[in-house]
Design a protein around this motif. Structure first.
Motif, short mmCIF file in Angstrom:
data_model
loop_
_atom_site.label_atom_id
_atom_site.label_comp_id
_atom_site.label_asym_id
_atom_site.label_seq_id
_atom_site.Cartn_x
_atom_site.Cartn_y
_atom_site.Cartn_z
N SER A 1 -66.86 52.73 8.33
CA SER A 1 -67.62 53.42 7.31
C SER A 1 -68.86 54.04 7.94
CB SER A 1 -68.05 52.44 6.20
OG SER A 1 -68.85 51.43 6.78
N VAL A 2 -69.47 54.99 7.24
CA VAL A 2 -70.68 55.62 7.78
C VAL A 2 -71.90 55.17 7.00
CG1 VAL A 2 -69.54 57.65 8.70
CG2 VAL A 2 -70.29 57.63 6.33
N GLU A 3 -73.04 55.26 7.66
CA GLU A 3 -74.28 54.84 7.04
C GLU A 3 -74.99 56.07 6.49
OE1 GLU A 3 -78.04 52.23 8.49
OE2 GLU A 3 -76.19 52.08 9.67
N LYS A 4 -75.22 56.10 5.19
CA LYS A 4 -75.81 57.29 4.58
C LYS A 4 -77.13 56.93 3.95
CE LYS A 4 -73.97 60.06 1.14
NZ LYS A 4 -72.81 60.49 0.36
N LYS A 5 -78.21 57.57 4.43
CA LYS A 5 -79.53 57.27 3.88
C LYS A 5 -79.74 58.06 2.60
CE LYS A 5 -81.67 56.35 8.32
NZ LYS A 5 -82.05 57.13 9.48
N PRO A 6 -80.51 57.52 1.66
CA PRO A 6 -80.77 58.28 0.44
C PRO A 6 -81.69 59.47 0.75
CG PRO A 6 -81.96 56.21 0.39
CD PRO A 6 -81.10 56.17 1.61
N VAL A 7 -81.31 60.64 0.27
CA VAL A 7 -82.13 61.84 0.44
C VAL A 7 -82.23 62.53 -0.91
CG1 VAL A 7 -82.27 64.12 1.53
CG2 VAL A 7 -81.41 62.19 2.84
N THR A 8 -83.42 62.94 -1.30
CA THR A 8 -83.56 63.69 -2.55
C THR A 8 -83.24 65.15 -2.27
OG1 THR A 8 -85.45 62.27 -2.90
CG2 THR A 8 -85.03 63.98 -4.56
N PRO A 9 -82.25 65.71 -2.96
CA PRO A 9 -81.88 67.09 -2.70
C PRO A 9 -83.03 68.04 -3.03
CG PRO A 9 -80.24 66.01 -4.08
CD PRO A 9 -81.42 65.11 -4.01
N GLY A 10 -83.18 69.08 -2.23
CA GLY A 10 -84.21 70.09 -2.46
C GLY A 10 -83.68 71.21 -3.33
N GLU A 11 -84.17 72.43 -3.06
CA GLU A 11 -83.73 73.54 -3.90
C GLU A 11 -82.43 74.14 -3.35
OE1 GLU A 11 -86.34 77.18 -2.58
OE2 GLU A 11 -87.59 75.44 -3.02
N VAL A 12 -81.84 75.01 -4.15
CA VAL A 12 -80.55 75.59 -3.77
C VAL A 12 -80.73 76.48 -2.54
CG1 VAL A 12 -78.75 77.19 -4.48
CG2 VAL A 12 -79.64 75.50 -6.10
N VAL A 13 -79.91 76.23 -1.51
CA VAL A 13 -79.98 77.03 -0.29
C VAL A 13 -78.90 78.11 -0.33
CG1 VAL A 13 -79.96 76.99 2.21
CG2 VAL A 13 -80.74 74.98 0.96
N LEU A 14 -77.69 77.66 -0.62
CA LEU A 14 -76.57 78.61 -0.63
C LEU A 14 -76.02 78.68 -2.04
CD1 LEU A 14 -74.40 80.21 1.19
CD2 LEU A 14 -73.02 78.19 0.81
N SER A 15 -75.87 79.90 -2.55
CA SER A 15 -75.16 79.99 -3.81
C SER A 15 -74.09 81.06 -3.71
CB SER A 15 -76.13 80.26 -4.96
OG SER A 15 -76.55 81.59 -4.94
N VAL A 16 -72.90 80.66 -4.12
CA VAL A 16 -71.73 81.53 -4.10
C VAL A 16 -71.44 81.86 -5.55
CG1 VAL A 16 -69.28 81.63 -3.56
CG2 VAL A 16 -70.83 80.47 -1.99
#
Lengths: 520, 340
Positions: A250-265
């Protein structure tokens, strides 16, 4: 399992050694196959299991060792000889002519229709055969019209039509959606009951435990387990035999608060190389500090979508924005300046220039600015210093940075690409199948780098066919099917995503929208 | 005055040259080998047909030698591109230079060597001379010629090779699409690895179909020098028709039936361009093509301009895929040695 106490040996390989320039692919390997069994052959990429089976299928000639089929010693000089002895191999890359029908592909290379192709008679014959083994496919369809799962059925039919008694399948589930895997397993069980024997090459542990009667494991060209019954064996036992050490699954994933939208399709449409609609109105977005997955069976528009986002393919309708600025149908340099990084699916031809040195490959995004570029000239010393730095930071294993990229192994080459892309401090990274064909160690490395990007606040769009990889890494997952998004989940299970991958929209699976991503 | 029937009749005749060359190239390209040396092979064919016929007096022998000579030349291309895996465009261009050079040297003085026995025109009298079937064939020919419009255009006063073209198109189509050899041909051109994995020899088939392309280019050359515009006029004998054939292959989307329409249309266009410069009056007005020779030159340029445009468009990979080019066209086949 056969009921008689002494199982009948269909294939017996003894002391097989096969050498390629610089590599000992098989080192005195033994292998047995019993009648009516599914025998899994497990190993990391490059462990030698494909080579061993290519020897059995007549593609390679071993330096030493003997092969006995049905009690008779044999020596194959071509795949044709192997097929005549009843051994057929289904390669990972299907050997099918796209422009021809199913029947035509099956009849290819046979002597029987002497001259005139009376296709309707043969269509009938093949329909009967496909019914018998639950391999549903229209004999009159052209290959390019078929899904990957159906194409695989054609490959199996091709071998059955030639009377194969032993079927070698090289990573057959790698290209399939979960439901198609179920179908394949059903077919395999039918074939076993019919007295056929199957060799199943794989590196997916749970599948091996599910389908196989016995398992053999190869590591670095040598047998570490030979014909062990799968009863009572656990995944970690197999992983240890395969890798030679304990593996963290398994992988270790740290909590990160998402920022603003970078890519929008936004409602993007694009055509395939053949000019058929491949991307049909896709909308999605990626925010800084999150890894967003795009799941789907190969050939459902993922490649075309990645091309459009990176400016390599014409966007016919809709637009792609990077930090709000439109980048669709714009020069690619604008992408790069906007902080876009791209890990393409094709490492050897799109990701790198094979005959250029590692230095030249890693400065491809840097050669215009100081310190490396000065106007028209490139500072060779600065470039080499930069490459040297990356070589150490990213653990690229080569004698020196002047080495041509084409001489690198898959894992090393991927590290060169990652080094180039990550050193540009991207704000957005598109990664297409970044771990395909890599061994367990290299996969761990790629995953670590993707998570580093996420922690650094960049957005990552991970396009992959490996569901387990997506579930382990992603914050959200979109599922693509025939160029359209079937839905978006942040707590998806293999079953839900599997259904969506085969064309069921999320609304039909979860009518009340429970668990669908609430943010955005 | 311009006569539509005459133009079309002559168009079909001169289109037959393009027909053979184009279908020959279709066979080669369907197997995955592009051969840009058609022009060179046609010149070799035209020269050897004329030369052999002049010295032996037997036009049939001339045709056979022309086909073999061009077929032999094509094998240079086959060896370079299939065995040595060199670039097909470069090798094909070189083949054109080689073919042109050889035919100019060997054909030196041939243009003044005199007149030759030409290939026969299909007429009731000639057909009656054929043993056994002669009577029936003569009757059939008379019936065909009596068809309104099509009879005079297609069947009256036409060379035996023009008739050969009519028979050849459906045969070529059937071979490619409805037979086992055709299945193997298409497989080798689309995905050679699949054919190879089932024991079909990619190398052997590609050599063979490049040879077939050579034979047909030779036949096309012989059709010029022994039937359509008899004689040897050095490189003007073919006048770039080999290149038009290469362009027509793309236009025809690798289909012999479409190739036939393209070939006849170009034949008719060639004839129209010649004829339109004749009369002083055109539709009651002074004919500009008569009074101003530059207009005529412009018209003569059109088929070649078309070829250049088609080749430029067709050189784009994406376009070629859309038109249905054989997927492995231009790609040498190397058996996959994966290393591990």
């Amino acid at each position: 399992m056969p009921e008689d106490t002494t199982p009948e040996k269909v294939v017996e390989m003894r002391g097989i050694t096969k050498r390629f320039p610089g590599v000992l692919a098989n080192d005195h390997v033994d292998f047995d196959l019993w009648r009516s069994e599914i025998h899994a052959l497990l190993g990391e990429n490059g462990a030698g299991q494909s080579t061993l089976m290519s020897v059995l299928a007549g593609l390679y000639h071993p330096e030493t060792g003997s092969i006995v089929v049905n009690g008779k010693p044999v020596s194959f000089s071509s795949p044709r000889d192997a097929i005549q002895a009843g051994i057929g191999m289904i390669h990972q890359h299907f050997m099918l002519v796209q422009s021809q029908t199913v029947t035509e592909n099956i009849l290819l290379g046979l002597d029987r229709p002497r001259f005139r192709m009376n296709l309707s008679t043969y269509d009938q014959e093949i329909a009967t055969l496909s019914e018998r083994f639950h391999l549903k496919v229209d004999p009159r369809a052209k290959i390019w019209q078929l899904s990957v799962g159906e194409q695989q059925r054609v490959e199996i039919l091709k071998m059955l039509y030639r009377g194969a008694q032993v079927l070698i399948m090289d990573e057959p589930t790698a290209v399939l959606a979960p439901l198609e895997i179920e179908d394949l397993f059903k077919t395999l069980r039918t074939m076993i009951q019919d007295g056929k024997s199957i060799i199943f090459i794989s590196h997916k542990l749970n599948e091996v435990l599910e389908i196989a009667d016995r398992v053999s494991v190869l590591r670095a060209g040598r047998t570490t387990a030979s014909g062990v019954s799968t009863e009572g064996v656990t995944r970690s036992d197999l992983a240890r035999l395969m890798v030679g050490r304990n593996v963290i699954l398994s992988v270790e994933k740290k909590p990160v608060t998402p920022g603003e939208v970078v890519l929008s399709v936004e409602d993007v449409h694009a055509e395939s190389d053949r000019g058929l609609p491949a991307v049909r109105g896709i909308s999605l977005n990626v925010r800084g500090g999150e890894i967003v997955g795009l799941a789907g069976v190969a050939g459902n528009g993922q490649r075309e979508l990645a091309d459009v986002i990176n400016g390599l393919r014409k966007c016919q309708q809709g637009r792609v924005r990077l930090h709000g600025a439109e980048i669709s149908n714009q020069p690619i340099r604008k992408n790069i300046q906007g902080g876009m990084a791209y890990i393409p699916e094709d490492r050897t031809h799109v990701g790198t220039a094979p005959s250029l040195s590692i230095t030249d490959n890693v400065i491809m995004k840097k050669y215009q600015q100081p310190p490396i570029g000065h106007g028209m000239s490139v500072d060779a010393k600065a470039a080499e210093k930069f490459a040297q730095q990356l070589k150490e930071t990213y653990d690229i294993i080569v004698p020196n940075v002047k080495t041509q990229a084409r001489l690198l192994s898959g894992g090393n080459l991927q590290r060169v690409i990652l080094a180039r892309e990550m050193s540009s401090m991207p704000k957005m990274m598109i990664a297409v199948q970044p771990t395909r064909g890599l061994d367990v160690g290299a996969i761990e490395g790629v995953h670590k780098y993707l998570l580093t990007e996420r922690e650094a606040g960049a957005g990552v769009l991970l396009i992959s066919e490996e569901l387990e990889e997506l579930l382990a890494l992603c914050d959200r997952i979109y599922v693509i099917y025939e160029g359209q998004i079937m839905g978006e989940v942040s707590d998806g299970t293999i079953e839900t995503i599997g259904l969506m991958m085969t064309g069921t929209p999320l609304e039909q699976i979860r009518p009340y929208g429970q668990g669908a991503a609430t943010h955005v | 005055m311009l006569d539509l029937i005459t133009i079309l009749q002559a168009g079909v005749a001169s289109g037959t040259v393009l027909l053979f060359a184009t279908i020959g190239e279709i066979f080669a390209e369907r197997s995955g080998v592009m051969n840009l040396g058609v022009e060179g092979m046609m010149l070799i064919g035209a020269m050897s047909a004329f030369s052999v016929t002049i010295s032996t007096g037997d036009p049939l022998l001339g045709v056979l030698v022309a086909m073999l000579a061009a077929g032999l030349l094509s094998q240079i291309h086959a060896f370079l591109t299939i065995t040595l895996q060199s670039d097909q465009v470069v090798s094909g261009l070189a083949l054109t230079f080689l073919g042109t050079g050889i035919s100019l040297v060997l054909g030196e003085g041939l243009s003044k060597a005199g007149t030759v026995a030409l290939l026969p025109i299909v007429s009731p009298a000639w057909l009656s001379g054929i043993p056994l079937l002669g009577g029936g064939l003569a009757l059939l020919q008379q019936l065909l010629s009596a068809i309104p419009l099509l009879g005079p255009i297609l069947f009256t006063n036409q060379n035996v090779l023009v008739y050969g073209g009519y028979l050849f198109v459906p045969i070529a189509w059937y071979l490619i699409n409805r037979t086992r050899p055709g299945l193997h041909l298409r497989a080798v051109g689309d995905y050679p690895a699949a054919a190879d994995s089932l024991g079909v020899s990619v190398t052997r088939l590609r050599y063979f179909y490049v040879f077939v392309g050579g034979l047909l280019a030779g036949l096309a050359g012989a059709t010029i020098s022994l039937a359509i515009s008899p004689g040897w006029f050095s490189e003007l004998t073919t006048g770039g028709q080999g290149w038009i054939a290469v362009g027509l292959v793309i236009f025809a989307q690798w289909n012999p039936v479409r190739a036939m329409f393209g070939a006849y249309a170009f034949g008719a266009l060639r004839r129209l361009i010649l004829d339109i410069q004749g009369p002083t009056l055109l539709f009651g007005m002074a004919n500009p093509f008569y009074y101003n020779p530059y207009w005529g030159f412009f018209l003569q340029m059109l088929p070649y301009a078309f070829t250049v445009i088609v080749l430029v468009i067709g050189s784009r990979d994406a376009v070629r895929k859309r038109l249905g080019a054989p997927a492995a066209l231009g790609v040498p086949y190397v058996r996959g040695e994966r290393g591990l």
